[in-house]
Design a protein around this motif. Structure first.
Motif: not given
Length: 137
Positions: A28-33
């Motif tokens: 999730l963190q990677g996707f949003l970044a």
């Protein structure tokens, strides 16, 4: 299945589900970044230290960091409970409480909901405390 494996099974299940939640945090963190900074940034070395500026990406990063702060202790406690047992069941209750609170915590943090989020986080600490108690009673 021998008796030790049968007693360890719920703790191993908690451990596996907690790993799935860890991977969800990271993805999730990677996707949003990546959505904000682009796939070239994601594929590159990230030497320039750029960070996403959107509130949602920042919350995902902070929620992930928060999860990872206590996660090593939880893994250790779950393994200790699996190996040494939990005759009173407090450790298992604590493990499920911790996991439930951590699952609930993520959407609360992403939505920016104060106070309730903090109460849920405190609930996860109570779960850790119960796991500790489960090792000694």
């Amino acid at each position: 299945m021998d008796q030790v494996a049968a007693l360890a099974t719920p703790y191993v299940a908690l451990l596996v589900i907690s790993v799935v939640l860890l991977v969800l945090h990271i993805m999730l963190q990677g996707f949003l970044a990546t959505r904000e900074l682009g796939s070239q940034w994601n594929a590159g070395p990230r030497d320039e230290g750029r960070k996403p500026k959107s509130p949602l990406a920042g919350r995902a990063e902070r929620a992930s960091a928060n999860y990872r702060e206590t996660y090593p202790a939880v893994v250790g406690l779950l393994l200790a409970l699996a190996f040494y047992g939990d005759p009173a069941g407090w450790g298992l209750i604590g493990g499920w409480l911790w996991l439930t609170c951590r699952v609930v915590y993520l959407p609360l943090y992403l939505a920016g909901i104060p106070y309730l989020r903090s109460l849920v986080w405190l609930g996860s600490l109570v779960g850790i405390g119960l796991m500790i108690i489960g090792l000694f009673v």
